[in-house]
Every structure is written in structure tokens, then in C-alpha cells.
Design an enzyme around this catalytic site. Sequence first.
Site, PDB file in Angstrom:
ATOM      1  N   ASP A   1       0.851  -1.179   0.000  1.00 33.50           N
ATOM      2  CA  ASP A   1       0.000   0.000   0.000  1.00 33.50           C
ATOM      3  C   ASP A   1       0.898   1.244   0.000  1.00 33.50           C
ATOM      4  O   ASP A   1       1.809   1.347  -0.815  1.00 33.50           O
ATOM      5  CB  ASP A   1      -0.949  -0.078   1.207  1.00 33.50           C
TER       6      ASP A   1
ATOM      7  N   TYR B   1      -0.480  11.501   1.803  1.00 29.12           N
ATOM      8  CA  TYR B   1      -1.226  11.492   0.542  1.00 29.12           C
ATOM      9  C   TYR B   1      -1.034  12.797  -0.222  1.00 29.12           C
ATOM     10  O   TYR B   1      -0.921  12.796  -1.452  1.00 29.12           O
ATOM     11  CB  TYR B   1      -2.719  11.282   0.809  1.00 29.12           C
TER      12      TYR B   1
ATOM     13  N   HIS C   1      -6.833  -6.976  -0.285  1.00 30.96           N
ATOM     14  CA  HIS C   1      -5.819  -5.926  -0.248  1.00 30.96           C
ATOM     15  C   HIS C   1      -4.769  -6.142   0.825  1.00 30.96           C
ATOM     16  O   HIS C   1      -3.599  -5.803   0.644  1.00 30.96           O
ATOM     17  CB  HIS C   1      -6.524  -4.586  -0.003  1.00 30.96           C
TER      18      HIS C   1
END
Length: 304
Positions: A117, A222, A281
Amino acid sequence: MTTSSITPSPVVITHGRAWTDQDAGVRLGYTVATATDNPDKTVLLLHGAPQTRHAWRHVLAPLAEAGYRVIAPDYRGAGDSSKPRDGYDKWTMAGDIHHLVHTVLGLEGPVSVVGHDLGSMLALGYALRYREDTVSVTFMEAPLPGTDYYEERKVAKSAWHFDFHSNPDIAVYLTHGKERWYVQRFYDDLTYQPNAITSTDLDVYARAFEAPGAMRALCEIYRELDHDAELHRAAIASNGKLTVPVLASGGGAQALAKNYLRMCQDIAENVRGELVPDCGHWVPEEQPEKFAAMFVAFDTNARR
């Protein structure tokens, strides 16, 4: 540096916290696992979000027993690590990790890097910045900034959280007091093996993101992704694609998994694609044994 140890024979697991040298006031939490006194190979595990190094709990012992020194840090902004206001571009974050591995822990020689991730995005920054200190790279479950797929993926409706987190004031305000519910949404949406992340695990993650500054730090990570894309493209333009062996992986039950091989070919010359079956995931938590076997086989071949 502070450390504490527990010893479930034959694997020794040590936890610690250490200051970085590049940014005053930044301290990293980390875990080291070994099964021998002086392992001759090291793997660096970089967790995703919304997570901490707790994500690797099931694979520490199997990888140590396979002959690795296993290092699993909380990167800046996560878990037991400091949560400064800035420094969340992956180039800077890679500097934190490199200092931990080679200065604090005193390791010599290159390491194998595994990212999941957001940790994959950090793994790319690490491998591009420290090419000579990298044996192999495993990327899992993330669009890598600097690739064509990243540009496609970040504007998809299902990637709403990229834009949401890129507006920290809004995201922090709207999730305040609701961190546990917010974190759980990602596990509910993206898990294929429903029992992989227990209520106890959720407690660990929820507490981590309820901590002061934690949600803002997540958002800042982010917010830097487009900047990261620029940094990564510039590094490849200057020094070429990665030449170390790269594993493009992810959960086989994920619809996005088919994109990972071509994505990694944008940034690396020697890429192998392999997905983890019956997995969503959260790869190291949903299928830890399959992940460990896949990684060891890939990395063993990479070291030949």
C-alpha cells in the site's frame, strides 16, 4: 535508542525507538526479528495505511526462520513514530528509514525492500534514492507515483480517498472522533478473508489513528503523492529505471491486481508478476504464509 525484547524461541523479536539524523525531533518506532545470531540477509518491511508495523505481525517469525533479519519500522507519521508537520515526501521518508537501518542498527550491505500500500510508494522512493543499498524490491497493492497507472488510478471514483486525504483540514475535521469507524471502513471494503483482521487488531489501528497528529500525518503523506511522482520521474530520467529484481504483487481477488505488472515495468527493467491467491488488499494479514513463501522464493532467486 530504546529497546525491549521478547524471545519466543528460536525467533528473537526486539522493539525500539530511535532518532533520525536528518530532521530534529523525528523518532521512529521499529521491530527487528531474527532467528540466528548474525543473519546474512535483511528484509525491510514498509507497512501501508491506515496501518502501523503491526500489519507484519504474522510474517516476522516465518521470514526470520527463513534466515532473514527482519526490520519493520513505523514510518514518520505512523504508529510509535513522530508526527511532524512536514517531511512526508517519500524521498525524505526514505532518508529516515535508511538512517535507521544503516546507522542506528549498524547494518552493512544492501537489503531487500518490501512495501505494501503506501509502503510500496515509500519503497519506490527508497529504491530510487538508495540503489546501491537495495537487493530487490517487492511492490504490493498500490499505484506507484511516477507511473502511468498512478495517473490513471488517482482519478478513479473508487480512489476517492486520494483527493479526500489531500485536503487535511477537511479530512481531519470530518474524521475527528470517528477514527475507528473510518479505519474499519477500509478493512470492511478491501478484505477478502473476513477473519484476517480481528477486533483486537482493529483496536491497535484505531488507537494509532486516534493519537494526536496521526490523521493529519496520514493526510500529509497522501498530499505529497503528486510531488513524489515528480521526484520519481526525475530520478528515473537521471539514472534510469531500477535494475534490481522487482516483484509486482497483490491480492489475487483484487480487480486492480492485473495492472501491477505493467505498472512496475514503467519503473524497473527486471520485473516478475505474481499474485497471492484467495487474498484481498491486506496481503500480509490475509495470507501471511503464502506471502512469506512467495517473497522468499523471489528474493532467493534475486540474490543469485
